[in-house]
Design an enzyme around this catalytic site. Structure first.
Site, PDB file in Angstrom:
ATOM      1  CG  ASP A 201     -41.847 -52.156 -25.996  1.00  0.00           C
ATOM      2  OD1 ASP A 201     -42.642 -51.209 -26.003  1.00  0.00           O
ATOM      3  OD2 ASP A 201     -41.845 -53.023 -25.111  1.00  0.00           O
ATOM      4  CD  GLU A 257     -41.475 -47.175 -24.803  1.00  0.00           C
ATOM      5  OE1 GLU A 257     -41.081 -48.344 -24.693  1.00  0.00           O
ATOM      6  OE2 GLU A 257     -42.585 -46.806 -24.373  1.00  0.00           O
TER       7      GLU A 257
HETATM    8  O1  TEU Z   1     -43.967 -48.911 -22.810  1.00  0.00           O
HETATM    9  C1  TEU Z   1     -42.925 -48.842 -21.846  1.00  0.00           C
HETATM   10  C2  TEU Z   1     -43.240 -47.898 -20.820  1.00  0.00           C
HETATM   11  O2  TEU Z   1     -42.394 -47.355 -20.188  1.00  0.00           O
HETATM   12  C3  TEU Z   1     -44.676 -47.683 -20.633  1.00  0.00           C
HETATM   13  O3  TEU Z   1     -45.098 -48.815 -19.873  1.00  0.00           O
HETATM   14  C4  TEU Z   1     -44.947 -46.433 -19.918  1.00  0.00           C
HETATM   15  O4  TEU Z   1     -43.980 -46.222 -18.931  1.00  0.00           O
HETATM   16  C5  TEU Z   1     -46.260 -46.593 -19.256  1.00  0.00           C
HETATM   17  O5  TEU Z   1     -47.121 -47.148 -20.211  1.00  0.00           O
HETATM   18  C6  TEU Z   1     -46.737 -45.227 -18.838  1.00  0.00           C
HETATM   19  O6  TEU Z   1     -47.600 -45.458 -17.769  1.00  0.00           O
HETATM   20  C7  TEU Z   1     -43.770 -49.914 -23.778  1.00  0.00           C
HETATM   21  C8  TEU Z   1     -45.003 -49.958 -24.652  1.00  0.00           C
HETATM   22  O7  TEU Z   1     -45.145 -48.711 -25.320  1.00  0.00           O
HETATM   23  C9  TEU Z   1     -46.183 -50.260 -23.764  1.00  0.00           C
HETATM   24  O8  TEU Z   1     -47.399 -50.228 -24.511  1.00  0.00           O
HETATM   25  C10 TEU Z   1     -45.994 -51.638 -23.167  1.00  0.00           C
HETATM   26  O9  TEU Z   1     -47.046 -51.884 -22.251  1.00  0.00           O
HETATM   27  C11 TEU Z   1     -44.649 -51.733 -22.423  1.00  0.00           C
HETATM   28  O10 TEU Z   1     -43.567 -51.171 -23.137  1.00  0.00           O
HETATM   29  C12 TEU Z   1     -44.290 -53.194 -22.235  1.00  0.00           C
HETATM   30  O11 TEU Z   1     -43.991 -53.757 -23.500  1.00  0.00           O
END
Ligand code: TEU
Ligand code: CA
Length: 561
Positions: A201, A257
């Site tokens: 993440d 990610e």
């Molecule tokens: O997502 C990271 C992230 O960049 C996302 O927040 C994305 O930019 C955003 O959702 C788009 O609007 C990860 C996880 O996949 C997400 O579910 C979490 O909320 C976030 O990190 C924090 O852990």
């Protein structure tokens, strides 16, 4: 050039968002026994790896991406025994399990943070990012991804802590070797249990520029932390240390990610020498709306244009060739439903455009990811009121942009939430046409998309022409034809406004793929009747044209001899 073969390059990954996948005990929330009961469904689809969104203990401020104990299971999802049973069953079925590693931040209810915030002198003070305020304000102007400032003042000591996401998600301080030791030790705990990899993440954010300078506000309320937190000065050093101390000791799939990642950075994160990760998720086709001007950043009702999406994918396909490995995705738990965003979710065109999008992505080079329900052609959900949403990103954005600052008109913001909110992906999985789509016998934690009566797994398993069986065939083909996994990607028709076409070349085989992204018949002279058609969403073809949303993949093998 003979590419290094690997199981994670040949895999097809199915992402489960446990809260919305299957509820076994009637509390309206998906859980681990629900997953175990539906593993045969994933086996039937043909995916061979499951990415499990977080199942660790969490207060669920961000639905599990705020972890309060990395070594225990969230009460809503069951027990560690339930996890062990799920892992065992998955392995019996030949399914690998990739866990979600969330280590840019913890929950503010994690024991580490409770200690850290207790006093300036606490030995864990340096495990998080604490700063004094400036002139009675936050240490800098950074925005949180979930609206508001990225800093929260803690009355106990008067200092502020950094949270790039919600205020209940304090960022860990990766500069501190004790933090890295604790994270690597936790990762080893899960590897020892026999898991098969990690999705990491926001791993591109773990190294911050230590001067914490103000960001550009772009005329908004807060500064953009991106240039100072994405692909930071020590991120590759930390990942090489992770590789050396943990990852190299197991046969794992690792996907980062990587918010803010560029192709050049990806060549480091996912380099072919294997010193860091196997692959990364980039955001270029899902951040904002490629090909459109976005007045309010993420919040838009516009669809991306195919030429803009093609430019992005062709860049990633050609520039990583031989240098790094691509991941391929339309959808995940943070994105609206693919067929609604990139295709056409009307009754007339939904099935054809879902199959077209699947062909366009799954014939490319890289490891494909299928998000739960994507294989059914599930669509966005009609949302009529802000009260129906559960996502903290949505709730905070509404408060900031509509209630507190009158930046976006309420009706337009609601239209944007219908188009792009993360909750579109988080409505319960459609198992059948019974109440609540067969997801729960209780009251679901979030709205069920009313179209479950016609779009559901039971109906599609009974229909040989369903989106489900089309995905199943795409996966079969990937496991049958090395050219689909390892063939070199070559763009075709780069200027065509309607057709996304490319070919894949390996060992004398050429796979030509063409996808009509429109609801119109368009001229196409790529196919002359020669070759073996591997897949198409039409049973019959018109010479010289592609029908609305028609996709074709045709293989030509040079005569040996
Ligand atoms: O997502 C990271 C992230 O960049 C996302 O927040 C994305 O930019 C955003 O959702 C788009 O609007 C990860 C996880 O996949 C997400 O579910 C979490 O909320 C976030 O990190 C924090 O852990
Ligand atoms: Ca449950």
């Amino acid at each position: 050039m003979n590419e290094q073969h690997a199981w994670w390059k040949e895999a097809v990954i199915y992402q489960i968002y446990p809260r919305s996948f299957a509820d076994s005990n009637g509390d309206g929330i998906g859980d681990l026994p629900g997953i175990t009961a539906h593993l045969p469904y994933i086996k039937e689809l043909g995916a061979n790896v499951i990415w499990l969104s977080p199942v660790y203990k969490s207060p669920n401020d961000d639905n599990g991406y705020d972890i309060s104990d990395y070594r225990d299971i969230m009460d809503d999802f069951g027990t560690m025994e339930d996890f062990d049973a799920m892992l065992k069953r998955a392995h019996e079925l030949g399914l690998k399990i990739v866990m979600d590693l969330v280590v840019n931040h913890t929950s503010d209810e994690h024991a580490w943070f409770i200690e850290s915030r207790s006093s300036l002198e606490n030995e864990k003070r340096g495990w998080y990012i604490w700063k004094d305020g400036k002139d009675g304000h936050e240490p800098n102007n950074w925005a949180s991804c979930f609206s508001g400032s990225a800093w929260q003042k803690d009355e106990r000591t008067g200092q502020y802590y950094l949270h790039l996401f919600s205020k209940k998600q304090p960022d860990l301080n990766w500069e501190n070797p004790e933090v890295r030791d604790a994270v690597f030790d936790m990762m080893d705990f899960w590897c020892q249990k026999g898991i098969d990899g990690f999705r990491m993440d926001v791993i591109s954010m773990i190294s911050k520029v230590q001067t914490f300078p103000d960001g550009d506000t772009h005329g908004g309320l807060y500064g953009d932390p991106g240039p100072y937190v994405c692909n930071g000065p020590r991120v590759h050093e930390y990942l090489r240390e992770m590789r050396t101390r943990v990852l190299s000791r197991y046969d794992l799939l690792t996907v980062g990610e990587a918010a803010g990642v560029t192709v050049d950075e990806a060549k480091k994160y996912a380099n072919s020498e294997g010193t860091e990760l196997n692959m990364v998720f980039h955001f270029e086709h899902v951040d904002g709306t490629p090909g459109r001007e976005n007045k309010y950043g993420k919040w838009t009702t516009e669809h991306p244009t195919m030429p803009a999406v093609r430019t992005i994918f062709n860049k990633w396909q050609t520039e990583l060739e031989g240098r790094a490995w691509n991941s391929l995705y339309w959808d995940n738990h943070d994105q609206p439903r693919a067929v609604s965003r990139f295709g056409n979710d009307s009754d007339e065109w939904r099935v054809l455009s879902a199959k077209m999008l699947a062909t366009c992505l799954h014939m490319m080079k890289g490891t494909p990811y299928i998000y739960q329900g994507e294989e059914l052609g599930m669509t966005n959900t009609p949302w009529s009121d802000i009260g129906e949403f559960r996502d903290i990103e949505v709730i905070n954005a509404w408060k900031q942009n509509v209630v507190d600052h009158d930046i976006i008109p309420a009706d337009y913001m609601l239209a944007c939430l219908n188009a792009v909110s993360r909750d579109n992906a988080r409505t319960p999985m459609h198992w059948d046409a019974s109440e609540n789509a067969g997801f729960t016998t209780g009251t679901p934690w979030i709205k069920v998309n009313p179209n479950y009566k016609t779009i559901n797994a039971a109906a599609e398993l009974a229909d040989p022409d369903s989106v489900f069986y089309y995905y199943k065939r795409l996966i079969e083909l990937r496991h049958m034809y090395p050219v689909i996994v390892y063939g070199v990607f070559e763009p075709l028709l780069p200027e065509n406004e309607d057709i996304y076409a490319y070919r894949r070349v390996l060992d004398g085989q050429t796979l030509t793929v063409a996808c009509n992204w429109t609801d119109r018949e368009v001229p196409c002279d790529l196919f002359d009747g020669e070759g073996e058609e591997l897949i198409s969403n039409y049973k019959a073809h018109r010479a010289g044209v592609l029908m609305p949303y028609e996709a074709r993949a045709v293989l030509i093998s040079e005569k040996k001899g």
